[in-house]
Enzyme design. Structure first.
Site, PDB file in Angstrom:
ATOM      1  N   TYR A 124      18.590 -23.559  29.415  1.00 48.45           N
ATOM      2  CA  TYR A 124      18.566 -22.230  28.794  1.00 48.45           C
ATOM      3  C   TYR A 124      17.704 -22.326  27.539  1.00 48.45           C
ATOM      4  O   TYR A 124      17.582 -23.384  26.937  1.00 48.45           O
ATOM      5  CB  TYR A 124      19.982 -21.782  28.438  1.00 48.45           C
ATOM      6  CG  TYR A 124      20.853 -21.557  29.668  1.00 48.45           C
ATOM      7  CD1 TYR A 124      20.835 -20.338  30.337  1.00 48.45           C
ATOM      8  CD2 TYR A 124      21.679 -22.569  30.163  1.00 48.45           C
ATOM      9  CE1 TYR A 124      21.614 -20.130  31.473  1.00 48.45           C
ATOM     10  CE2 TYR A 124      22.460 -22.367  31.301  1.00 48.45           C
ATOM     11  CZ  TYR A 124      22.421 -21.146  31.952  1.00 48.45           C
ATOM     12  OH  TYR A 124      23.181 -20.934  33.070  1.00 48.45           O
TER      13      TYR A 124
ATOM     14  N   GLU B 222      28.786 -16.046  38.913  1.00 51.63           N
ATOM     15  CA  GLU B 222      29.922 -16.930  38.643  1.00 51.63           C
ATOM     16  C   GLU B 222      31.149 -16.082  38.325  1.00 51.63           C
ATOM     17  O   GLU B 222      31.020 -14.966  37.792  1.00 51.63           O
ATOM     18  CB  GLU B 222      29.578 -17.831  37.438  1.00 51.63           C
ATOM     19  CG  GLU B 222      30.717 -18.738  37.013  1.00 51.63           C
ATOM     20  CD  GLU B 222      30.317 -19.789  35.977  1.00 51.63           C
ATOM     21  OE1 GLU B 222      29.182 -19.733  35.467  1.00 51.63           O
ATOM     22  OE2 GLU B 222      31.163 -20.659  35.697  1.00 51.63           O
TER      23      GLU B 222
ATOM     24  N   GLN C 213      22.484 -15.321  34.671  1.00 55.88           N
ATOM     25  CA  GLN C 213      23.083 -14.972  35.929  1.00 55.88           C
ATOM     26  C   GLN C 213      22.549 -13.609  36.349  1.00 55.88           C
ATOM     27  O   GLN C 213      21.631 -13.110  35.712  1.00 55.88           O
ATOM     28  CB  GLN C 213      24.595 -14.989  35.781  1.00 55.88           C
ATOM     29  CG  GLN C 213      25.091 -16.376  35.346  1.00 55.88           C
ATOM     30  CD  GLN C 213      26.591 -16.559  35.417  1.00 55.88           C
ATOM     31  OE1 GLN C 213      27.345 -15.684  35.789  1.00 55.88           O
ATOM     32  NE2 GLN C 213      27.053 -17.753  35.039  1.00 55.88           N
TER      33      GLN C 213
ATOM     34  N   ASN D  55      30.624 -23.605  35.605  1.00 59.68           N
ATOM     35  CA  ASN D  55      31.787 -24.357  35.139  1.00 59.68           C
ATOM     36  C   ASN D  55      33.053 -23.946  35.885  1.00 59.68           C
ATOM     37  O   ASN D  55      33.959 -24.754  36.085  1.00 59.68           O
ATOM     38  CB  ASN D  55      31.984 -24.128  33.637  1.00 59.68           C
ATOM     39  CG  ASN D  55      30.809 -24.653  32.822  1.00 59.68           C
ATOM     40  OD1 ASN D  55      30.009 -25.443  33.315  1.00 59.68           O
ATOM     41  ND2 ASN D  55      30.698 -24.209  31.577  1.00 59.68           N
TER      42      ASN D  55
ATOM     43  N   ASN E  85      29.031 -29.051  39.789  1.00 62.95           N
ATOM     44  CA  ASN E  85      28.267 -28.392  38.720  1.00 62.95           C
ATOM     45  C   ASN E  85      28.352 -29.199  37.429  1.00 62.95           C
ATOM     46  O   ASN E  85      29.457 -29.532  36.982  1.00 62.95           O
ATOM     47  CB  ASN E  85      28.846 -26.987  38.459  1.00 62.95           C
ATOM     48  CG  ASN E  85      28.137 -26.271  37.329  1.00 62.95           C
ATOM     49  OD1 ASN E  85      26.983 -25.868  37.467  1.00 62.95           O
ATOM     50  ND2 ASN E  85      28.811 -26.131  36.186  1.00 62.95           N
ATOM     51  N   GLU E  86      27.209 -29.518  36.862  1.00 68.39           N
ATOM     52  CA  GLU E  86      27.110 -30.124  35.523  1.00 68.39           C
ATOM     53  C   GLU E  86      28.178 -31.197  35.274  1.00 68.39           C
ATOM     54  O   GLU E  86      28.888 -31.158  34.261  1.00 68.39           O
ATOM     55  CB  GLU E  86      27.189 -29.030  34.446  1.00 68.39           C
ATOM     56  CG  GLU E  86      26.057 -28.043  34.545  1.00 68.39           C
ATOM     57  CD  GLU E  86      25.961 -27.070  33.380  1.00 68.39           C
ATOM     58  OE1 GLU E  86      26.888 -27.013  32.552  1.00 68.39           O
ATOM     59  OE2 GLU E  86      24.940 -26.350  33.298  1.00 68.39           O
TER      60      GLU E  86
ATOM     61  N   GLU F 124      19.942 -23.099  37.340  1.00 67.66           N
ATOM     62  CA  GLU F 124      20.370 -22.281  36.196  1.00 67.66           C
ATOM     63  C   GLU F 124      19.237 -22.267  35.186  1.00 67.66           C
ATOM     64  O   GLU F 124      18.862 -23.334  34.666  1.00 67.66           O
ATOM     65  CB  GLU F 124      21.646 -22.828  35.537  1.00 67.66           C
ATOM     66  CG  GLU F 124      22.895 -22.576  36.345  1.00 67.66           C
ATOM     67  CD  GLU F 124      24.184 -22.890  35.595  1.00 67.66           C
ATOM     68  OE1 GLU F 124      24.234 -22.728  34.358  1.00 67.66           O
ATOM     69  OE2 GLU F 124      25.137 -23.321  36.272  1.00 67.66           O
TER      70      GLU F 124
HETATM   71  O1  AHR Z   1      25.741 -19.806  33.300  1.00 72.21           O
HETATM   72  C1  AHR Z   1      26.762 -20.034  32.363  1.00 72.21           C
HETATM   73  C2  AHR Z   1      27.211 -21.503  32.334  1.00 72.21           C
HETATM   74  O2  AHR Z   1      26.141 -22.294  31.869  1.00 72.21           O
HETATM   75  C3  AHR Z   1      27.580 -22.129  33.649  1.00 72.21           C
HETATM   76  O3  AHR Z   1      28.901 -21.904  33.982  1.00 72.21           O
HETATM   77  C4  AHR Z   1      27.337 -23.585  33.404  1.00 72.21           C
HETATM   78  O4  AHR Z   1      27.011 -24.264  34.582  1.00 72.21           O
HETATM   79  C5  AHR Z   1      26.234 -23.598  32.371  1.00 72.21           C
HETATM   80  O5  AHR Z   1      26.460 -24.473  31.341  1.00 72.21           O
END
Ligand code: AHR
Length: 494
Positions: free
Chosen positions: A244, A27, A345, A72, A172-173, A291
């Site tokens: 995450y 990103e 990432q 994001n 995205n999100e 992700e």
């Molecule tokens: O990977 C970091 C961020 O985590 C990304 O930009 C977003 O999609 C997620 O919340």
């Protein structure tokens, strides 16, 4: 001493493990692109400004696809700012991460980098501030073979042949209130449907991913996913999952991360199947876990509109690597539904590779379990039955002290074992249905759980070759001493 039993049977396959399970994410965030993969002044940089040391490490990880440019970031990104002569590209504020984006690196640079890295690009389109038509134009720019102003521009920018990008994320999100252009589930579904339509008018072969909930604690989870799928079920190939994991204050809650991941995948597969049944559809929706990672740093840090700020630069311990290995087993154990998974990432930002500006690129602890799964968890995944004493997590309840997965390719069976018990453990592994096997490799990550790799000591944590498992009564015996990760390889006796 405690006893654990692991059993897998040749007649109980889960599925083929899709190569896309080993994908990642880059990103425009922090130093992922700038000073990560791209740093023209770095001693290892090539004529494109791509760091050679980073490319070499990326290749070791064996990624199949890399998702780009966000995250994001994509929800405020105008892709046209990132093409053409660099000196003409506008310098813009990135509202998502409060940084200054020079646009020196854009779509054409990414495509070139992917070719050199041996990975396939996976693009995300902006459905925040961007429109469905802009998304379709990006598809035209990347994939159209005919002669149009946009394809002429691509050729002028070095893309003589279409890039042939197959997989595209529709935003995205978009359920996250902080996302640029945040939408309600129905509003997102309507916008994504229109984008899918226009993008497929340009290229009918695209595989599309729609946004699922941005995390399980989102207030609209999992209702968002149901609403979105009820509109988009026939238009998309995958529902996107993001999650995450972080140490939640105590080790046991942290060790239960794979239980949470497992439950999340089951729930999302359930939502997909509910919508499928409601629609009487023959199609099975697949999951793109685009992700996932361990994310220890609670806040992104202050970027203050700087360029390539040091934000989200997590430093991982051996303990993180062990938890990470259990998450990878969980992905393999859901290989029938999770057809793509992007480690978020790849470089610097919550990543297995860390770089210094003008200096080193190092392997973080999590680099190793990733590389080991990517090398050996290929072919077919098999259902694993585990008999193990439970550990008790305050937040997540009882869970077995061992997580495992089994893969077989060309007669070679690999068993991945993550042990969360601090006690000495004897694990019996029963694989008899795979034939007369012998243990041909045992690699382990164990030791000081707080240890990490730094630029001064980059090799503190790394996997070690261990003694092979002995055979007792047809079963293989693994002895472990504490929280650890093991890769056991078995091949036919003759
Ligand atoms: O990977 C970091 C961020 O985590 C990304 O930009 C977003 O999609 C997620 O919340």
């Amino acid at each position: 001493m405690q006893n654990v039993r692991i059993f897998a049977d040749k007649d109980m396959p889960i599925s083929e493990i899709g190569d896309d399970l080993y994908s990642s994410f880059i990103e425009h965030l922090g130093r992922s692109v700038y000073e990560g993969i791209y740093e023209p002044d770095h001693p290892s940089a090539d004529e494109n400004g791509f760091r050679g040391d980073v490319l070499a490490l990326v290749k070791e990880l064996g990624f199949t696809k890399i998702r780009y440019p966000g995250g994001n970031f994509v929800s405020g990104y105008n892709w046209k700012n990132g093409i053409g002569p660099k000196e003409n590209r506008p310098i813009k504020l990135d509202l998502a991460w409060k940084t200054t984006e020079t646009n020196e690196f854009g779509t054409d640079e990414f495509m070139k980098w992917c070719r050199l890295a041996g990975v396939e690009p996976m693009m995300a389109v902006n459905l925040g501030s961007g429109s469905p038509m802009e998304a379709a134009e990006l598809v035209e720019y990347c994939n159209h073979a005919g002669d149009t102003s946009l394809t002429r521009e691509r050729k002028r920018n070095g893309g003589e042949h279409p890039y042939g990008v197959k997989m595209w994320c529709l935003g995205n999100e978009m359920d996250s209130e902080g996302q640029i252009g945040h939408l309600s589930a129905q509003a997102y579904a309507d916008k994504a449907k229109e984008a899918a339509k226009l993008m497929r008018y340009v290229d009918g072969s695209l595989k599309l991913v729609c946004c699922g909930s941005y995390c399980t604690s989102s207030p609209t989870y999992p209702e968002w996913d149901r609403v979105v799928l009820e509109t988009l079920y026939d238009d998309v190939d995958y529902l996107s999952l993001h999650q995450y994991f972080w140490p939640q204050g105590n080790d046991l809650d942290y060790y239960a991360s794979s239980v949470c991941m497992d439950e999340y995948i089951r729930t999302m597969a359930g939502v997909c199947d509910f919508v499928r049944a409601k629609k009487r559809s023959k199609k099975q929706m697949m999951l793109s876990f685009d992700e996932w990672n361990i994310w220890n740093i609670p806040k992104s840090g202050e970027a203050n509109w700087s360029r390539a700020p040091h934000i989200l630069e997590d430093s991982y311990t051996l303990q993180d690597a062990v938890v990470f290995s259990s998450l990878m087993s969980t992905l393999v154990n859901h290989a029938d539904r999770v057809k793509c998974a992007c480690l978020a990432q790849a470089v610097n930002v919550i990543a297995p590779i860390a770089t210094q500006k003008g200096g080193k690129a190092i392997r973080q602890t999590t680099f190793y379990p990733y590389a080991l799964f990517s090398a050996y968890a290929r072919g077919t995944a098999y259902r694993v039955v585990i008999g193990a004493p439970d550990l008790n997590s305050e937040a997540h309840g009882a869970f077995p002290c061992v997580t495992a997965s089994v893969a077989e390719r060309a007669g070679e069976v690999t068993v991945f074992v993550t042990c969360f018990s601090e006690k000495e453990t004897r694990t019996e592994i029963e694989l008899r249905s795979f034939g007369e096997l012998k243990c041909v490799g045992h690699i382990a990550m164990e030791g000081d759980l707080g240890a990490r790799n730094t630029f001064s000591f980059p090799e503190t944590v790394r996997p070690k070759e261990k003694e092979l498992c002995r055979k007792e009564g047809g079963k293989f015996i693994l002895q472990t001493k504490g929280v650890s990760f093991h890769v056991l390889r078995f091949a036919r006796e003759k």
